[in-house]
Write a protein that holds these residues in place. Structure first.
Motif, short mmCIF file in Angstrom:
data_model
loop_
_atom_site.label_atom_id
_atom_site.label_comp_id
_atom_site.label_asym_id
_atom_site.label_seq_id
_atom_site.Cartn_x
_atom_site.Cartn_y
_atom_site.Cartn_z
N UNK A 90 0.75 -1.13 -0.02
CA UNK A 90 0.12 -0.07 0.01
C UNK A 90 0.88 1.13 -0.10
N UNK A 91 1.94 1.11 -0.82
CA UNK A 91 2.79 2.58 -0.81
C UNK A 91 2.68 3.28 -1.98
N UNK A 92 2.52 4.51 -1.67
CA UNK A 92 2.59 5.71 -2.81
C UNK A 92 3.05 6.86 -1.96
N UNK A 93 3.91 7.66 -2.42
CA UNK A 93 4.65 7.55 -3.67
C UNK A 93 5.83 6.58 -3.41
N UNK A 94 6.12 6.13 -2.56
CA UNK A 94 7.01 4.92 -2.53
C UNK A 94 6.79 3.84 -3.48
N UNK A 95 7.66 3.33 -4.22
CA UNK A 95 9.17 3.23 -3.85
C UNK A 95 10.04 4.39 -4.57
N UNK A 96 9.44 4.80 -5.47
CA UNK A 96 10.21 6.09 -6.28
C UNK A 96 11.15 6.84 -5.48
N UNK A 97 10.49 7.37 -4.41
CA UNK A 97 11.15 8.53 -3.60
C UNK A 97 11.85 8.12 -2.45
N UNK A 98 11.82 6.75 -1.99
CA UNK A 98 12.41 6.41 -0.95
C UNK A 98 13.96 5.83 -1.12
N UNK A 99 14.57 5.76 -0.07
CA UNK A 99 16.08 5.39 -0.35
C UNK A 99 16.24 4.20 -0.98
N UNK A 100 16.93 3.82 -1.70
CA UNK A 100 17.26 2.43 -2.63
C UNK A 100 17.01 1.54 -1.79
N UNK A 101 16.20 0.30 -2.25
CA UNK A 101 15.98 -0.91 -1.45
C UNK A 101 16.80 -2.06 -1.68
N UNK A 102 17.08 -2.89 -0.89
CA UNK A 102 17.80 -4.07 -1.12
C UNK A 102 17.06 -5.17 -1.84
N UNK A 194 17.58 0.98 -6.66
CA UNK A 194 17.11 -0.13 -5.57
C UNK A 194 17.10 -1.42 -6.42
N UNK A 195 17.38 -2.39 -5.64
CA UNK A 195 17.40 -3.91 -6.15
C UNK A 195 16.19 -4.75 -5.85
N UNK A 196 15.02 -3.95 -5.39
CA UNK A 196 13.93 -4.53 -4.75
C UNK A 196 13.14 -4.89 -6.22
N UNK A 197 12.04 -5.77 -5.81
CA UNK A 197 11.26 -6.25 -6.83
C UNK A 197 9.84 -5.68 -6.41
N UNK A 198 9.19 -5.55 -7.80
CA UNK A 198 7.52 -5.20 -7.64
C UNK A 198 7.03 -6.69 -7.37
N UNK A 199 5.98 -6.80 -6.89
CA UNK A 199 5.31 -8.17 -6.70
C UNK A 199 4.89 -8.85 -7.85
N UNK A 200 5.27 -9.92 -8.25
CA UNK A 200 4.98 -10.49 -9.44
C UNK A 200 3.53 -10.59 -9.78
N UNK A 201 2.76 -10.86 -8.81
CA UNK A 201 1.36 -11.06 -8.63
C UNK A 201 0.57 -9.66 -9.15
#
Length: 212
Positions: A90-102, A194-201
């Protein structure tokens, strides 16, 4: 202190917590001064009983947890500081404006419904908002209303699928596709490394918003 555009409904996390219990994982709710208590017995509502503990308990819980689940907030940055695997929902505007994620992170952004054009904004349009508007405006209901945009929360199923994906990734059991956040960002975005993933589903259920 922000409008509902930033927040998430507590009840949406209940099905996910119940599912994780079948996998041997106990859910613990962190935080301070919550607006409402947990109403189910399969979540340890530590936040509502925090006055009985000291700050060391907060540190210990985050340090030893398998992963963190929640919206973008100060608590998720607490998880990030401990390098905990994270599922942001339930994130917005993240993940675009958050610190890079692992790499051991999965996100599910909120969708934005354009009430005049009767369509969802694409991921590209959502990402571009970061460079067009002051970031704090993106937490305000009134701001979205001025753009004829309605913020749509994730469904309980979207949250369950995202958390299950993260759990499988941590255990080395993930066999599904990989959708990197970085593929949708540019150097103008804070989180473009960021090296994180967007949920595949989420991606596969919302193909229309991932088109240019």
């Amino acid at each position: 202190h922000f409008d509902r555009a930033r927040n998430t409904s507590l009840e949406l996390l209940y099905p996910c917590a119940e599912l994780m219990l079948t996998k041997g994982l106990q859910s613990v709710r962190l935080g301070a001064c919550p607006e409402q208590p947990v109403t189910v017995d399969f979540i340890n509502d530590y936040a509502s009983n925090r006055s009985q503990h000291d700050d060391f308990s907060d540190l210990a819980l985050m340090n030893y947890c398998k992963f963190f689940v929640g919206p973008n907030s100060g608590i998720w940055l607490f998880a990030r500081s401990f390098n905990r695997p994270t599922c942001l929902v339930n994130v917005f505007p993240s993940p675009w404006i958050n610190v890079p994620m692992s790499r051991d992170s999965v996100v599910v952004p909120k969708k934005l419904w354009h009430t005049s054009e009767k369509r969802y904004l694409t991921i590209k349009e959502m990402v571009e908002m970061e460079t067009r508007f002051y970031w704090k405006r993106l937490y305000e209901n009134s701001f979205f209303k001025s753009l004829s945009v309605e913020v749509i929360e994730n469904s309980a199923e979207e949250i369950c699928r995202a958390v299950t994906e993260l759990n499988d990734r941590i255990d080395g059991n993930w066999t599904g596709p990989n959708y990197l956040i970085a593929d949708y960002l540019t150097k103008e975005n804070v989180g473009y490394r960021s090296k994180a993933y967007i949920s595949a589903f989420f991606v596969e259920e919302n193909r229309d918003i991932f088109t240019n």
